[in-house]
Design an enzyme around this catalytic site. Structure first.
Site, PDB file in Angstrom:
ATOM      1  NE  ARG A   1      -7.074  -8.533   0.984  1.00 23.08           N
ATOM      2  CZ  ARG A   1      -6.685  -7.705   0.019  1.00 23.08           C
ATOM      3  NH1 ARG A   1      -5.772  -6.790   0.270  1.00 23.08           N
ATOM      4  NH2 ARG A   1      -7.205  -7.780  -1.186  1.00 23.08           N
TER       5      ARG A   1
ATOM      6  CE  LYS B   1      -4.276  -2.009   1.678  1.00 19.05           C
ATOM      7  NZ  LYS B   1      -5.261  -2.157   2.777  1.00 19.05           N
TER       8      LYS B   1
HETATM    9  C1  8Y4 Z   1      -0.988  -2.124  -4.245  1.00 16.92           C
HETATM   10  C2  8Y4 Z   1      -1.736  -3.249  -4.180  1.00 16.92           C
HETATM   11  C3  8Y4 Z   1      -1.446  -0.972  -3.628  1.00 16.92           C
HETATM   12  C4  8Y4 Z   1      -2.944  -3.262  -3.505  1.00 16.92           C
HETATM   13  C5  8Y4 Z   1      -2.655  -0.979  -2.961  1.00 16.92           C
HETATM   14  C6  8Y4 Z   1      -3.405  -2.128  -2.895  1.00 16.92           C
HETATM   15  C7  8Y4 Z   1      -7.826  -4.699   2.464  1.00 16.92           C
HETATM   16  C8  8Y4 Z   1      -8.825  -5.585   2.032  1.00 16.92           C
HETATM   17  C9  8Y4 Z   1      -8.042  -4.495   0.331  1.00 16.92           C
HETATM   18  C10 8Y4 Z   1      -7.508  -4.643   3.849  1.00 16.92           C
HETATM   19  C11 8Y4 Z   1      -9.201  -6.332   4.173  1.00 16.92           C
HETATM   20  C12 8Y4 Z   1      -5.295  -3.076  -1.637  1.00 16.92           C
HETATM   21  C13 8Y4 Z   1      -9.894  -6.146  -0.156  1.00 16.92           C
HETATM   22  C14 8Y4 Z   1      -6.660  -2.658  -1.229  1.00 16.92           C
HETATM   23  N1  8Y4 Z   1      -7.331  -4.041   1.375  1.00 16.92           N
HETATM   24  N2  8Y4 Z   1      -9.508  -6.395   2.874  1.00 16.92           N
HETATM   25  N3  8Y4 Z   1      -8.943  -5.443   0.697  1.00 16.92           N
HETATM   26  N4  8Y4 Z   1      -8.229  -5.486   4.665  1.00 16.92           N
HETATM   27  N5  8Y4 Z   1      -9.857  -7.121   5.045  1.00 16.92           N
HETATM   28  N6  8Y4 Z   1      -4.631  -2.063  -2.234  1.00 16.92           N
HETATM   29  O1  8Y4 Z   1      -6.672  -3.874   4.326  1.00 16.92           O
HETATM   30  O2  8Y4 Z   1      -4.882  -4.185  -1.474  1.00 16.92           O
HETATM   31  S1  8Y4 Z   1      -7.866  -3.963  -1.324  1.00 16.92           S
END
Ligand code: 8Y4
Length: 273
Positions: free
Chosen positions: A255, A221
């Site tokens: 996660r 992130k």
């Molecule tokens: C690069 C890759 C930059 C991915 C940002 C991202 C969470 C989640 C997401 C979390 C739970 C993400 C579905 C966002 N984040 N579910 N989901 N907790 N429970 N961004 O923090 O991965 S998606």
């Protein structure tokens, strides 16, 4: 602490790793979903081989500013993957969705956990999970994925996130769902500035005090980029630090995209804890 989800019961006596499986159309796909399905299933099996304790299957990007996908598009992405994995997977399958219809079909296809960034606030979502035995992850978000990073605002981010999670926990318990089925998540990056995210990591134990297992997602992130620099592909080491700190502060599940490296790092944490 035991977490009950579908046909599984996880004893959360060591840090657990949830591996991220994105199901999105790829450059080989000619509009059909066949390629995307097979790539996602192969990736999921790879993550199990690397030591993932849970698989999280998602068909809609929820990163800041991403455009939502239609219900039919989301269903056609994730349901074939869950159907295939329900026969092949040796670990619980989580569906990352906020749509009740996707939850219902995913559960019918064999999903064991509903991971909902909207914490079951969508109309009908509580009903769907109440009529099942799946585990549930309730996540905090301020705003919506389209607008959440425009102006995140809190008087006290820890107090407000904690109160939201308690309120949603109580809403779920009111439906007769057992507390052994519920995970809580502060929702890193979902309507939070860098300072808000750091404050939540510092005070994670206050959220653990609610008494439910915590899941955290910091993998790749922007907060990690803002601290350590680098684009999404260059955030592995910062992400490992985040997973280690979070689990040392009481998180039970992380996660992540990078399962093998995280499993290794968390073996050190488990040995110390
Ligand atoms: C690069 C890759 C930059 C991915 C940002 C991202 C969470 C989640 C997401 C979390 C739970 C993400 C579905 C966002 N984040 N579910 N989901 N907790 N429970 N961004 O923090 O991965 S998606």
């Amino acid at each position: 602490m035991i977490f009950k989800c579908g046909q599984y019961q996880l004893e959360l006596n060591r840090p657990h790793v949830m591996g991220i499986v994105n199901v999105t159309p790829d450059s080989f796909s000619d509009g059909g979903e066949f390629n995307a399905t097979n790539l996602a299933v192969e990736h999921a099996l790879q993550l199990i081989a690397e030591g993932a304790d849970i698989l999280d299957i998602g068909g809609e990007s929820t990163r800041p500013g991403a455009t939502p996908v239609s219900l039919d598009e989301e269903l056609s992405r994730v349901i074939p993957v869950i159907q295939a994995l329900s026969k092949l997977s040796t670990v619980p399958i989580s569906i990352d969705t906020y749509k009740p219809e996707v939850m219902r079909e995913a559960i019918a296809a064999g999903a064991d956990i509903v991971n909902d960034i909207r914490a079951l606030q969508e109309a009908g979502a509580l009903d769907v999970v109440a009529n099942s035995n799946v585990g549930i992850c309730l996540m905090h978000m301020q705003g919506t994925p389209q607008t959440m990073q425009l102006d995140p605002n809190y008087t006290d981010v820890v107090v407000e996130v904690k109160q939201f999670l308690i309120d949603r926990l109580n809403a779920v318990l009111s439906c007769g769902i057992d507390k052994s089925r519920i995970l809580l998540d502060p929702g890193f990056g979902f309507g939070k500035t860098r300072a808000h995210n750091i404050m939540l990591i510092q005070h994670l134990s206050q959220l653990a005090d609610i008494g439910q297992p915590l899941l955290v997602g910091l993998s790749r992130k922007a907060i990690l980029g803002s601290i350590a620099g680098g684009d999404e592909q260059q955030r592995l080491h910062a992400g490992l630090a985040a997973s280690v700190i979070s689990t040392m502060k009481g998180a039970k599940i992380v996660r992540v995209h990078d399962v093998q490296a995280t499993v290794d790092a968390l073996k050190v944490v488990a040995a110390v804890l």
